[in-house]
Design an enzyme around this catalytic site. Structure first.
Site, PDB file in Angstrom:
ATOM      1  N   ARG A 166       0.816  -1.227   0.000  1.00 36.62           N
ATOM      2  CA  ARG A 166       0.000   0.000   0.000  1.00 36.62           C
ATOM      3  C   ARG A 166       0.848   1.275   0.000  1.00 36.62           C
ATOM      4  NH1 ARG A 166      -3.206  -2.821   3.961  1.00 36.62           N
ATOM      5  NH2 ARG A 166      -4.898  -3.882   2.894  1.00 36.62           N
ATOM      6  N   LYS A 188       2.233  11.892 -10.322  1.00 42.32           N
ATOM      7  CA  LYS A 188       1.363  11.065 -11.182  1.00 42.32           C
ATOM      8  C   LYS A 188       2.120   9.802 -11.561  1.00 42.32           C
ATOM      9  CE  LYS A 188      -1.736  14.309 -13.494  1.00 42.32           C
ATOM     10  NZ  LYS A 188      -2.136  14.881 -14.793  1.00 42.32           N
ATOM     11  N   GLU A 230       7.289  19.987 -23.700  1.00 42.14           N
ATOM     12  CA  GLU A 230       6.616  20.099 -22.391  1.00 42.14           C
ATOM     13  C   GLU A 230       7.032  21.383 -21.678  1.00 42.14           C
ATOM     14  OE1 GLU A 230       4.162  18.407 -21.112  1.00 42.14           O
ATOM     15  OE2 GLU A 230       4.229  16.334 -21.808  1.00 42.14           O
ATOM     16  N   LYS A 267       5.308  24.500 -12.346  1.00 39.13           N
ATOM     17  CA  LYS A 267       4.495  23.292 -12.240  1.00 39.13           C
ATOM     18  C   LYS A 267       4.171  22.990 -10.770  1.00 39.13           C
ATOM     19  CE  LYS A 267       4.085  18.407 -12.850  1.00 39.13           C
ATOM     20  NZ  LYS A 267       4.247  17.210 -13.583  1.00 39.13           N
ATOM     21  N   GLU A 277      -5.467  16.981  -9.060  1.00 41.16           N
ATOM     22  CA  GLU A 277      -6.070  17.435 -10.318  1.00 41.16           C
ATOM     23  C   GLU A 277      -7.598  17.479 -10.255  1.00 41.16           C
ATOM     24  OE1 GLU A 277      -4.068  16.240 -14.036  1.00 41.16           O
ATOM     25  OE2 GLU A 277      -6.049  16.123 -14.923  1.00 41.16           O
ATOM     26  N   ARG A 281      -4.834  22.008 -11.752  1.00 41.52           N
ATOM     27  CA  ARG A 281      -3.717  21.223 -12.289  1.00 41.52           C
ATOM     28  C   ARG A 281      -3.952  20.798 -13.740  1.00 41.52           C
ATOM     29  NH1 ARG A 281      -0.218  16.347  -9.483  1.00 41.52           N
ATOM     30  NH2 ARG A 281       0.959  15.828 -11.346  1.00 41.52           N
ATOM     31  N   ASN A 285      -2.381  19.928 -18.745  1.00 47.26           N
ATOM     32  CA  ASN A 285      -2.798  19.056 -19.856  1.00 47.26           C
ATOM     33  C   ASN A 285      -2.982  19.852 -21.147  1.00 47.26           C
ATOM     34  OD1 ASN A 285      -2.880  16.992 -18.010  1.00 47.26           O
ATOM     35  ND2 ASN A 285      -5.042  17.298 -17.541  1.00 47.26           N
ATOM     36  N   HIS A 288      -2.884  18.249 -24.573  1.00 48.83           N
ATOM     37  CA  HIS A 288      -2.952  16.792 -24.402  1.00 48.83           C
ATOM     38  C   HIS A 288      -4.239  16.171 -24.921  1.00 48.83           C
ATOM     39  CE1 HIS A 288       0.659  17.453 -22.108  1.00 48.83           C
ATOM     40  NE2 HIS A 288       0.775  16.175 -21.799  1.00 48.83           N
ATOM     41  N   HIS A 292      -2.928  13.404 -27.100  1.00 54.33           N
ATOM     42  CA  HIS A 292      -3.039  11.968 -26.770  1.00 54.33           C
ATOM     43  C   HIS A 292      -3.696  11.196 -27.912  1.00 54.33           C
ATOM     44  CE1 HIS A 292      -2.492  11.883 -22.106  1.00 54.33           C
ATOM     45  NE2 HIS A 292      -1.352  11.893 -22.765  1.00 54.33           N
ATOM     46  N   HIS A 304       5.735  11.330 -27.378  1.00 54.95           N
ATOM     47  CA  HIS A 304       4.723  12.053 -26.588  1.00 54.95           C
ATOM     48  C   HIS A 304       4.850  13.573 -26.753  1.00 54.95           C
ATOM     49  CE1 HIS A 304       1.992  13.045 -23.359  1.00 54.95           C
ATOM     50  NE2 HIS A 304       2.942  13.785 -22.812  1.00 54.95           N
TER      51      HIS A 304
HETATM   52  N1  GLY Z   1       2.087  15.961 -16.629  1.00 51.47           N
HETATM   53  C1  GLY Z   1       1.014  16.730 -16.142  1.00 51.47           C
HETATM   54  C2  GLY Z   1       0.869  16.699 -14.652  1.00 51.47           C
HETATM   55  O1  GLY Z   1       1.760  16.257 -13.944  1.00 51.47           O
HETATM   56  O2  GLY Z   1      -0.149  17.076 -14.162  1.00 51.47           O
END
Ligand code: GLY
Length: 390
Positions: A166, A188, A230, A267, A277, A281, A285, A288, A292, A304
């Site tokens: 966990r 993430k 990015e 960031k 998010e 946040r 994106n 994206h 994507h 990417h």
């Molecule tokens: N890569 C986007 C984020 O970390 O929210």
């Protein structure tokens, strides 16, 4: 706050850490010693702790520092990470072996595991391989994983760390520009399932991120460019002055250290406000939603970052789009994809970012500024068709 800012600048000039736990402890204890009333002493300690945390946060933002992110050579890993325990160093075959080896050297109880990389390796099978190795080596909750490599390995090892017992400690050592500037920090973690990108995952914050920009020396021009996409994304949506610095840079490889630091500071100031998010946040994106879809449609032909570059141009407008397109071209990134609107829509509809109410897209009409808009599938299709007809 003027005093706190002056203090931050003095620390910066002298190379002192913003956070010095030992000194903070001494200050707290000295003050508390003179307070007889236990309730008042507790109140004093709580108040001062909160003040110190606020001051620290302000100083870190002021100096463009990111808590838990260290810029140092790989050989210094033990100075920043607690490696005096069982450590599994996870990497992939594409990573130059000297990088995981440097980390392994710093781990007295370290083991190395190489798992298949690339988007196709970013799977439940890969996670299972890591978990089985942890079990085989008798890892407990007190032990740790270190990921060494690009975003794929960070996402996969991070997810294994989130699941094992966990959750165990996870350190990230990103060695590509894409992962240094974005995916290594923020917590993430995920893998792909049945062709759907990042559909199984967890938020699991790394206990530390070590960035050695020397590793970018072995990065191909194409991988460097996709990482820049990015960086441009964060600047275009959130920081006009950073965008201007990228535009003006005569040699990005020379300026990259400062650019990564500043992009990560932006960031992380967003992640701190919205770690899971639920709202803000999602600005990260930008590019994206369509990006994507392009990535999935291309079946691995485009990287990417390249897909994000093309994706950003669908939801940016006017002068912002002109500047963005000119910069992306200068960086050697593709600005147009070869897919028709139906193909892109079929992939966009299976993306995990799609909500019941539609697609939440990030739009940029002025560099450094953004807005959110929730659009239906028909509206997204119209946006794609319009861009393709221009
Ligand atoms: N890569 C986007 C984020 O970390 O929210």
């Amino acid at each position: 706050m003027r005093l706190v800012a002056a203090l931050a600048r003095i620390k910066d000039a002298r190379g002192l850490p913003v956070r010095d736990p030992e000194q903070e402890r001494r200050v707290l204890e000295q003050g508390a010693d003179d307070i007889g009333d236990p309730a008042l002493r507790d109140y004093y300690l709580r108040l001062l702790n909160e003040e110190m945390a606020l001051s620290r946060e302000y100083q870190e933002e002021l100096l463009g520092l990111v808590p838990g992110v260290f810029f140092a050579p790989l050989t210094d890993a033990a100075k920043y990470f607690n490696l005096s325990r069982k450590v599994l160093v996870v990497t992939e075959p594409g990573v130059p072996s000297q990088y995981p080896e440097a980390i392994l050297q710093a781990c007295p109880g370290g083991s190395l595991l190489t798992v298949p990389g690339g988007e196709s390796g970013k799977s439940m099978d890969g996670v299972q391989t890591i978990l089985q190795e942890l079990l085989r080596l008798g890892f407990t909750r007190d032990d740790a994983i270190v990921a060494v490599g690009g975003g794929v390995i960070g996402d996969m090892a991070g997810f294994a760390a989130a699941c094992y017992m966990r959750g165990i400690d996870f350190y990230n050592v990103p060695t590509t520009l894409l992962s240094q500037v974005d995916s290594s920090a923020g917590g993430k973690t995920a893998v792909n399932l049945c062709g759907v990108k990042n559909i199984v995952g967890a938020f699991h914050q790394p206990s530390g991120v070590l960035i050695d920009t020397g590793t970018l020396g072995t990065l191909s021009p194409r991988l460097f460019a996709e990482g820049m996409a990015e960086l441009v994304k964060i600047a275009a949506a959130c920081d006009a002055s950073l965008f201007g610095r990228i535009e003006r840079s005569a040699c990005l490889r020379d300026d990259i250290d400062g650019l990564i630091r500043d992009a990560l500071a932006v960031k992380m100031s967003i992640v701190r406000r919205d770690p899971l998010e639920n709202g803000l946040r999602a600005v990260l994106n930008f590019g994206h939603t369509v990006g994507h879809a392009i990535e999935a449609a291309s079946g691995g032909r485009f990287y990417h970052g390249e897909c994000v570059a093309m994706g950003m141009l669908y939801t940016s407008y006017g002068e912002a789009r002109e500047r963005l397109e000119a910069l992306l071209k200068r960086l050697g990134l593709p600005v147009e994809d070869p897919f028709d609107a139906d193909t892109l829509m079929s992939f966009a509809c299976s993306d995990k970012k799609r909500r019941a109410e539609g697609f939440r897209i990030v739009e940029v009409s002025r560099i450094g500024d953004f807005s959110f808009r929730t659009v239906s599938a028909d509206t997204l299709r119209a946006i794609i068709v319009k861009r393709k007809s221009q």
